[in-house]
Design a protein around this motif. Structure first.
Motif, PDB file in Angstrom:
ATOM      1  N   GLN A   1      -2.767  -8.329   4.447  1.00 39.24           N
ATOM      2  CA  GLN A   1      -1.452  -7.775   4.167  1.00 39.24           C
ATOM      3  C   GLN A   1      -1.241  -7.734   2.668  1.00 39.24           C
ATOM      4  O   GLN A   1      -1.227  -8.763   1.991  1.00 39.24           O
TER       5      GLN A   1
ATOM      6  N   GLY B   1       0.948  -0.565  11.143  1.00 35.01           N
ATOM      7  CA  GLY B   1       0.189  -1.226  10.086  1.00 35.01           C
ATOM      8  C   GLY B   1      -1.230  -0.711   9.934  1.00 35.01           C
ATOM      9  O   GLY B   1      -2.107  -1.456   9.501  1.00 35.01           O
TER      10      GLY B   1
ATOM     11  N   SER C   1       8.295  -4.866   8.548  1.00 32.55           N
ATOM     12  CA  SER C   1       7.999  -5.680   7.365  1.00 32.55           C
ATOM     13  C   SER C   1       8.560  -5.094   6.083  1.00 32.55           C
ATOM     14  O   SER C   1       8.476  -5.723   5.035  1.00 32.55           O
TER      15      SER C   1
ATOM     16  N   ILE D   1      -0.640  -3.570   5.941  1.00 25.10           N
ATOM     17  CA  ILE D   1      -1.806  -4.330   6.372  1.00 25.10           C
ATOM     18  C   ILE D   1      -3.027  -3.418   6.276  1.00 25.10           C
ATOM     19  O   ILE D   1      -3.090  -2.380   6.935  1.00 25.10           O
TER      20      ILE D   1
END
Length: 593
Positions: A83, A491, A459, A88
């Motif tokens: 990450q 991600g 995120s 990611i």
């Protein structure tokens, strides 16, 4: 006499051989025929460092290791998911090798770029005999590594304790504390430690304070005797998990840090210091574990005499008082439901205002992800360093909705944001002074139009890029944005899919936002904030749908008249978007005829 001199010379050469001969890696087929006790036969691995997977990446988090120790790595194999400050990203290895040693475990946060995270060996070498560098530090999962370079890392941190063992360092019990004196150990070797138990009394630069331990463990080894002055960060004791043999611990070769430690105090120490700053009305000081006991048994701290210093109430004091007086736990008080407002007087009367009740359990601390931390840092710098100017335009989108309905009838689903992206791409071609970057005090004009589209993820916000948007059709842009948004939320974005961009679009219309201003993402010089459509009546009392788009631009690179020209072109294209879908509509009408 000559024979004795020869023997001494030979013996001297053996004693100093390790200074002259370098380490020699030996293939497995030869190692199997020898004993692995010689320094010559240890395999020296190849270091795998934390890569820089984005231009602004300073540290990363190991989300998952995709290989385990002993696995063979082919060229191009994925080694780990990392990450970054953007998303990611999968780390790939270009060389054929074997993963010999994982230095940084999964979940370890804020690993500096360039830090050692793993070791590999050649395919024909024995990975089990890998030589781990003495400077390699394995941070625990979820704990940030030391921010200092490897040369200033304390030697105690260089040797990782075995599983289940914890090296206890001297905590910083005050903001200005650099050293402390262990006045008294309150636990002896072999004693069990419960959360909140006092382990030692330590004299800081302010007073004698009690060091409490917040984990359940067994006190295994005292490394520093009473009366010794110790630097902050130096290892003073060793604990082990319950059930382990506390007599069989690995004592580190050195306990002193190389330099005065600047690491913050342990959570237990910070809790103690916080409690010391704000003592309760009784004048006694205590930690969270004591506070919890007092609340559970309905006791007052003033009724119990504390034996800790200075005037500190310990957990053992409360437990002894409870046992002596045979006190039972009290039933927890249920929070009363909020009072319903019956009339207007209740709504406006200050004396009748309802104050919500709830203790610390009503709140939850959520750690900030790397992505959100970098977003806050970069946008804060943008807002404070870039002279933002704003201009907005009110766009009538009735014809856009009509064309969109025609396309939908032919099973072609495109969103308003797809039209906006296509129109912005053509407006940037017509107004190239907007399609610029501001770097090193210079305005850089970019020939290609690469539009970043803001996508909200769990995120944080990320901006995947529609490359060469001016050369793509409306349907291609629509398909491209959907694919990028899906990758961003899962991600799976690659670095090249979100790094760069010459202009950004942020659309909050789908959330009911009518108008807003966005912050420029440097080194770009402009960003367009798109609001939602709203229904109004025009001068002829006909229903119409309008939309506001606000341009935030860098005054160092863009003038007011240039921003106005861009918005004028954008408005003309969106109010009559036939040009944006000319080829598609012509094909549809030709097919109908």
């Amino acid at each position: 006499m000559a024979q004795m001199m020869v023997q001494r010379i030979v013996l001297l050469s053996f004693r100093n051989s390790n200074r002259l001969v370098p380490r020699i890696p030996v293939p497995v087929k030869y190692q199997r025929s020898c004993f692995h006790t010689s320094w010559i036969l240890d395999v020296k691995g190849k270091e795998v460092l934390m890569p820089s997977l984005s231009p602004t990446m300073e540290c990363g988090t190991i989300v998952k290791w995709l290989k385990k120790e002993g696995d063979k790595i082919e060229a191009g194999d994925a080694l780990a998911d990392i990450q970054t400050d953007k998303a990611i990203v999968t780390m790939e290895i270009d060389d054929e090798s074997i993963l010999a040693k994982i230095i940084v475990p999964e979940g370890a946060k804020d690993i500096k770029v360039g830090a050692l995270i793993a070791l590999t060996v050649e395919v024909d070498e024995d990975w089990k005999t890998i030589e781990v560098p003495s400077s390699a530090t394995a941070p625990s999962a979820g704990a940030p590594p030391a921010s200092a370079p490897a040369s200033t890392t304390p030697p105690s941190a260089a040797a990782e304790p075995p599983p289940g063992q914890n090296n206890v360092s001297m905590p910083a019990l005050s903001p200005t504390m650099t050293t402390g004196v262990i006045v008294k150990w309150l636990k002896k070797e072999g004693d069990e430690i419960q959360p909140g138990d006092a382990v030692a009394e330590i004299q800081t630069d302010k007073a004698v304070m009690t060091f409490e331990f917040e984990d359940e463990a067994v006190f295994a080894k005292i490394l520093i005797p009473e009366g010794s002055q110790v630097e902050v960060g130096q290892i003073i004791a060793i604990t082990v998990e319950k059930g382990m043999d506390w007599k069989n611990v690995v004592v580190p070769s050195t306990t002193k840090p190389a330099a005065p430690s600047t690491t913050p105090a342990a959570p237990a120490a910070s809790t103690t210091a916080t409690a010391d700053k704000k003592p309760p009305p009784s004048g006694q000081v205590y930690g969270l574990a004591v506070k919890r006991l007092l609340e559970e048994y309905g006791l007052s701290s003033g009724s119990i005499k504390g034996t800790g210093r200075p005037n500190r109430l310990l957990k053992s004091d409360v437990l002894a008082y409870i046992q002596t007086n045979n006190i039972q736990k009290v039933a927890p008080m249920a929070a009363s439901p909020p009072k319903m407002i019956k009339d207007k007087e209740d709504a406006v009367s200050p004396s009748k205002t309802h104050v919500p009740t709830g203790g610390p359990s009503a709140y939850e601390d959520i750690p900030v992800s790397n992505i959100r931390g970098v977003i806050a840092k970069r946008l804060g710098e943008s807002k404070s360093t870039i002279p933002h100017s704003y201009a907005y335009v009110d766009i009538k989108i009735d014809k856009l909705k009509e064309i969109r309905s025609e396309l939908k009838a032919d099973n072609i689903n495109v969103s308003v944001n797809d039209f906006v992206t296509k129109a912005v791409a053509h407006a940037l071609v017509e107004c190239p002074f907007i399609n610029t970057l501001y770097q090193n005090g210079q305005i850089v004009r970019i020939p290609k139009v690469d539009i970043s589209v803001a996508v909200a993820t769990e995120s944080g916000l990320i901006t995947p890029i529609v490359f060469d948007a001016s050369a793509k059709s409306l349907t291609d842009i629509s398909k491209n944005i959907r694919e990028l948004a899906e990758k961003a939320r899962s991600g799976r974005l690659k670095p090249e899919e979100f790094q760069g961009g010459t202009f950004t679009i942020s659309n909050l219309g789908m959330f009911g936002i009518k108008q807003f201003c966005a912050i420029i993402n440097p080194p770009q010089t402009a960003i367009l904030a798109v609001g939602g459509g709203r229904d109004e009546l025009d001068v002829a009392l006909h229903k119409t749908t309008r939309m506001i788009a606000t341009l935030s631009y860098d005054r160092r690179a863009i003038d007011e008249d240039q921003a106005a020209d861009f918005l004028a072109v954008l408005k003309a294209m969106l109010e009559d978007p036939s040009f944006l879908v000319a080829g598609r509509l012509r094909a549809l009408r030709y097919a109908q005829d």
